[in-house]
Design a protein around this motif. Structure first.
Motif, PDB file in Angstrom:
ATOM      1  N   ASP A 138       0.762  -1.165   0.111  1.00  0.00           N
ATOM      2  CA  ASP A 138       0.042   0.013  -0.088  1.00  0.00           C
ATOM      3  C   ASP A 138       0.916   1.303   0.060  1.00  0.00           C
ATOM      4  OD1 ASP A 138      -2.416  -1.447   0.123  1.00  0.00           O
ATOM      5  OD2 ASP A 138      -2.264  -1.503   2.388  1.00  0.00           O
ATOM      6  N   PHE A 139       0.492   2.312  -0.842  1.00  0.00           N
ATOM      7  CA  PHE A 139       1.216   3.531  -1.011  1.00  0.00           C
ATOM      8  C   PHE A 139       0.069   4.616  -1.323  1.00  0.00           C
ATOM      9  CE2 PHE A 139       2.555   1.384  -4.737  1.00  0.00           C
ATOM     10  CZ  PHE A 139       2.382   2.584  -5.796  1.00  0.00           C
ATOM     11  N   ALA A 140       0.465   5.675  -1.422  1.00  0.00           N
ATOM     12  CA  ALA A 140      -0.543   6.772  -1.975  1.00  0.00           C
ATOM     13  C   ALA A 140      -1.169   6.648  -3.327  1.00  0.00           C
ATOM     14  CB  ALA A 140       0.110   8.285  -1.911  1.00  0.00           C
ATOM     15  N   GLY A 141      -0.443   5.724  -4.255  1.00  0.00           N
ATOM     16  CA  GLY A 141      -1.028   5.429  -5.259  1.00  0.00           C
ATOM     17  C   GLY A 141      -1.662   4.115  -5.544  1.00  0.00           C
ATOM     18  N   GLN A 142      -1.625   3.385  -4.273  1.00  0.00           N
ATOM     19  CA  GLN A 142      -2.158   1.990  -4.621  1.00  0.00           C
ATOM     20  C   GLN A 142      -2.587   1.458  -3.068  1.00  0.00           C
ATOM     21  OE1 GLN A 142       0.336  -0.776  -7.110  1.00  0.00           O
ATOM     22  NE2 GLN A 142       0.640  -1.633  -5.095  1.00  0.00           N
ATOM     23  N   ARG A 143      -3.771   0.881  -3.164  1.00  0.00           N
ATOM     24  CA  ARG A 143      -4.418   0.265  -1.949  1.00  0.00           C
ATOM     25  C   ARG A 143      -4.930  -1.121  -2.277  1.00  0.00           C
ATOM     26  NH1 ARG A 143      -9.294  -0.267   0.310  1.00  0.00           N
ATOM     27  NH2 ARG A 143     -10.441   0.716  -1.486  1.00  0.00           N
ATOM     28  N   VAL A 144      -4.549  -2.103  -1.529  1.00  0.00           N
ATOM     29  CA  VAL A 144      -4.832  -3.398  -1.898  1.00  0.00           C
ATOM     30  C   VAL A 144      -6.239  -3.579  -1.168  1.00  0.00           C
ATOM     31  CG1 VAL A 144      -4.625  -5.967  -1.451  1.00  0.00           C
ATOM     32  CG2 VAL A 144      -2.494  -4.288  -1.875  1.00  0.00           C
ATOM     33  N   ILE A 145      -7.251  -4.087  -1.970  1.00  0.00           N
ATOM     34  CA  ILE A 145      -8.677  -4.463  -1.547  1.00  0.00           C
ATOM     35  C   ILE A 145      -8.768  -5.688  -0.877  1.00  0.00           C
ATOM     36  CG2 ILE A 145     -11.075  -4.407  -2.128  1.00  0.00           C
ATOM     37  CD1 ILE A 145     -10.289  -2.151  -4.214  1.00  0.00           C
ATOM     38  N   ASP A 146      -8.413  -6.659  -1.846  1.00  0.00           N
ATOM     39  CA  ASP A 146      -8.457  -8.145  -1.471  1.00  0.00           C
ATOM     40  C   ASP A 146      -7.228  -8.606  -2.381  1.00  0.00           C
ATOM     41  OD1 ASP A 146      -9.891  -9.160  -3.860  1.00  0.00           O
ATOM     42  OD2 ASP A 146     -11.588  -8.146  -2.973  1.00  0.00           O
ATOM     43  N   TRP A 147      -6.540  -9.720  -1.620  1.00  0.00           N
ATOM     44  CA  TRP A 147      -5.576 -10.411  -2.610  1.00  0.00           C
ATOM     45  C   TRP A 147      -5.276 -11.630  -1.641  1.00  0.00           C
ATOM     46  CZ3 TRP A 147      -3.499  -8.122  -6.676  1.00  0.00           C
ATOM     47  CH2 TRP A 147      -2.617  -8.617  -7.155  1.00  0.00           C
ATOM     48  N   ARG A 148      -5.123 -12.620  -2.971  1.00  0.00           N
ATOM     49  CA  ARG A 148      -4.917 -14.138  -2.403  1.00  0.00           C
ATOM     50  C   ARG A 148      -3.862 -14.644  -3.184  1.00  0.00           C
ATOM     51  NH1 ARG A 148      -6.470 -18.941  -4.502  1.00  0.00           N
ATOM     52  NH2 ARG A 148      -6.634 -20.720  -2.961  1.00  0.00           N
ATOM     53  N   VAL A 149      -2.683 -15.167  -2.353  1.00  0.00           N
ATOM     54  CA  VAL A 149      -1.666 -15.856  -3.194  1.00  0.00           C
ATOM     55  C   VAL A 149      -1.631 -17.469  -2.563  1.00  0.00           C
ATOM     56  CG1 VAL A 149       1.083 -16.044  -3.496  1.00  0.00           C
ATOM     57  CG2 VAL A 149      -0.047 -13.749  -3.295  1.00  0.00           C
ATOM     58  N   ALA A 150      -1.507 -18.391  -3.590  1.00  0.00           N
ATOM     59  CA  ALA A 150      -1.542 -19.603  -3.008  1.00  0.00           C
ATOM     60  C   ALA A 150      -0.725 -20.440  -3.826  1.00  0.00           C
ATOM     61  CB  ALA A 150      -2.952 -20.334  -3.084  1.00  0.00           C
ATOM     62  N   VAL A 151      -0.140 -21.608  -3.303  1.00  0.00           N
ATOM     63  CA  VAL A 151       0.594 -22.759  -3.991  1.00  0.00           C
ATOM     64  C   VAL A 151      -0.248 -24.082  -3.849  1.00  0.00           C
ATOM     65  CG1 VAL A 151       2.772 -23.883  -4.281  1.00  0.00           C
ATOM     66  CG2 VAL A 151       2.660 -21.467  -3.719  1.00  0.00           C
ATOM     67  N   GLU A 152      -0.750 -24.518  -5.042  1.00  0.00           N
ATOM     68  CA  GLU A 152      -1.616 -25.804  -4.912  1.00  0.00           C
ATOM     69  C   GLU A 152      -0.667 -26.769  -4.225  1.00  0.00           C
ATOM     70  OE1 GLU A 152      -3.162 -26.865  -8.744  1.00  0.00           O
ATOM     71  OE2 GLU A 152      -4.042 -24.609  -8.871  1.00  0.00           O
ATOM     72  N   GLY A 153      -1.303 -27.326  -3.086  1.00  0.00           N
ATOM     73  CA  GLY A 153      -0.746 -28.624  -2.607  1.00  0.00           C
ATOM     74  C   GLY A 153       0.330 -27.798  -1.702  1.00  0.00           C
ATOM     75  N   GLY A 154       0.655 -26.694  -1.620  1.00  0.00           N
ATOM     76  CA  GLY A 154       1.749 -26.175  -0.753  1.00  0.00           C
ATOM     77  C   GLY A 154       1.482 -25.897   0.628  1.00  0.00           C
ATOM     78  N   GLN A 155       2.422 -25.556   1.341  1.00  0.00           N
ATOM     79  CA  GLN A 155       2.284 -25.180   2.848  1.00  0.00           C
ATOM     80  C   GLN A 155       3.184 -23.774   2.899  1.00  0.00           C
ATOM     81  OE1 GLN A 155       3.802 -27.761   5.736  1.00  0.00           O
ATOM     82  NE2 GLN A 155       3.685 -26.258   7.506  1.00  0.00           N
ATOM     83  N   ARG A 156       2.285 -22.990   3.446  1.00  0.00           N
ATOM     84  CA  ARG A 156       2.877 -21.688   3.560  1.00  0.00           C
ATOM     85  C   ARG A 156       3.742 -21.452   4.809  1.00  0.00           C
ATOM     86  NH1 ARG A 156       0.138 -16.430   2.296  1.00  0.00           N
ATOM     87  NH2 ARG A 156      -1.731 -17.757   2.040  1.00  0.00           N
ATOM     88  N   GLY A 157       4.848 -20.734   4.490  1.00  0.00           N
ATOM     89  CA  GLY A 157       5.896 -20.742   5.563  1.00  0.00           C
ATOM     90  C   GLY A 157       5.728 -19.081   6.243  1.00  0.00           C
ATOM     91  N   ALA A 158       7.172 -18.799   6.338  1.00  0.00           N
ATOM     92  CA  ALA A 158       7.300 -17.471   7.224  1.00  0.00           C
ATOM     93  C   ALA A 158       6.973 -16.180   6.088  1.00  0.00           C
ATOM     94  CB  ALA A 158       8.636 -17.243   7.793  1.00  0.00           C
ATOM     95  N   GLY A 159       6.518 -15.187   6.440  1.00  0.00           N
ATOM     96  CA  GLY A 159       6.419 -13.878   5.701  1.00  0.00           C
ATOM     97  C   GLY A 159       6.966 -12.781   6.468  1.00  0.00           C
ATOM     98  N   PHE A 160       7.515 -11.953   5.240  1.00  0.00           N
ATOM     99  CA  PHE A 160       8.347 -10.546   6.238  1.00  0.00           C
ATOM    100  C   PHE A 160       8.286  -9.543   5.177  1.00  0.00           C
ATOM    101  CE2 PHE A 160      11.441 -12.681   3.929  1.00  0.00           C
ATOM    102  CZ  PHE A 160      12.467 -11.695   3.428  1.00  0.00           C
ATOM    103  N   ARG A 161       8.475  -8.110   5.550  1.00  0.00           N
ATOM    104  CA  ARG A 161       8.573  -7.121   4.679  1.00  0.00           C
ATOM    105  C   ARG A 161       9.988  -6.743   4.827  1.00  0.00           C
ATOM    106  NH1 ARG A 161       4.790  -4.723   2.211  1.00  0.00           N
ATOM    107  NH2 ARG A 161       3.006  -5.505   3.787  1.00  0.00           N
TER     108      ARG A 161
END
Length: 270
Positions: free
Chosen positions: A30-53
């Motif tokens: 998100d910044f002044a020119g962009q705002r996320v309304i909804d968003w989904r990332v997935a890997v079929e059959g995968g397991q989500r691990g750690a996330g960071f900025r």
């Protein structure tokens, strides 16, 4: 503008793999020119691990998939509200010093031809913003947009010598020329809404951002001879295409890999 994105990346293997591990930079910030309304990332059959900025303000998350598997599919679906700020990246939280983006990479190394282009722009305009606009225009004139003319590992110097390329080559060439003048510049990956008249070119897109003292980061898209506006969705940045890649990873196994990518960007509704 409300933009909807549907992005699918499929890796197929002619022999099952034992395991795959991926690092994904696929979530817009998100910044002044962009705002996320909804968003989904997935890997079929995968397991989500750690996330960071990270320090550049990009969201990075890890995924793993245990085999045996003959394919890996990464899907992205979401909506983003965008605004036209004439390329200015404002309100974006990051901690990296702009001077970091003076560092040369193999893909953005300036040869004699790129150095000459940089000197031409410098002679044409002394004011930093006008000089960068000149750089972007000269890159667009030097490299004709031609899908298939170059490959993922083509360097800025090679694209300049060929005189043809795609958005990745335009971005690399602009970055190389800007750094040759001592101006920090970086590669940006994202999406671009293609209008009905046939331009811009591709839904998955890349451009460059250049640091202008007193203004901050400003985007330039030589491939379309403009600055990013509300048709653009910004995913992340890096020193070059490899550094800013939306998907990076490894797969364990002897199978040969084939890749298929489909991206669709349209106007959505609130």
């Amino acid at each position: 503008m409300i933009l909807s994105v549907a992005h699918r990346t499929s890796y197929r293997y002619d022999a099952p793999i034992r395991m795959a591990v991926q690092s994904l930079r696929l979530t817009p910030s998100d910044f002044a020119g962009q705002r996320v309304i909804d968003w989904r990332v997935a890997v079929e059959g995968g397991q989500r691990g750690a996330g960071f900025r990270d320090g550049a303000g990009d969201w990075i998350e890890s995924w793993s998939l245990r085999g045996p598997a003959d394919h890996v599919a990464v899907t992205v679906d979401g909506r983003v509200e965008t605004a036209d700020l004439a390329g200015l990246l404002t309100g974006h939280r990051e901690a990296v010093n702009p001077a970091v983006y003076l560092r040369e990479t193999q893909a953005t190394r300036a040869d004699a031809q790129l150095a000459d282009l940089a000197r031409t722009a410098a002679a044409e305009a002394a004011e930093p913003l006008a000089r960068t606009h000149a750089l972007s225009r000269l890159v667009a004139e030097a490299i004709a947009y031609r899908p298939g003319a170059t490959e993922a590992h083509t360097t800025a110097a090679e694209a300049m010598a060929l005189g043809e390329g795609v958005c990745q080559d335009h971005a690399h060439a602009l970055i190389a020329a800007a750094r040759a003048l001592g101006i920090p510049a970086r590669y940006v990956s994202g999406y671009l809404f293609a209008t009905e008249d046939g331009s811009p070119h591709e839904a998955a897109h890349a451009w460059a951002e250049v640091w202008i003292e007193g203004l901050g980061w400003i985007g330039f898209d030589p491939a379309n001879r403009c600055c990013p506006d509300d048709r653009y969705v910004r995913l992340g940045s890096g020193l070059d295409a490899r550094d800013a890649a939306p998907i990076r990873g490894i797969a364990q196994g002897a199978g040969r890999e084939t890749l298929d990518v489909t991206v669709a960007v349209g106007q959505g509704q609130q």
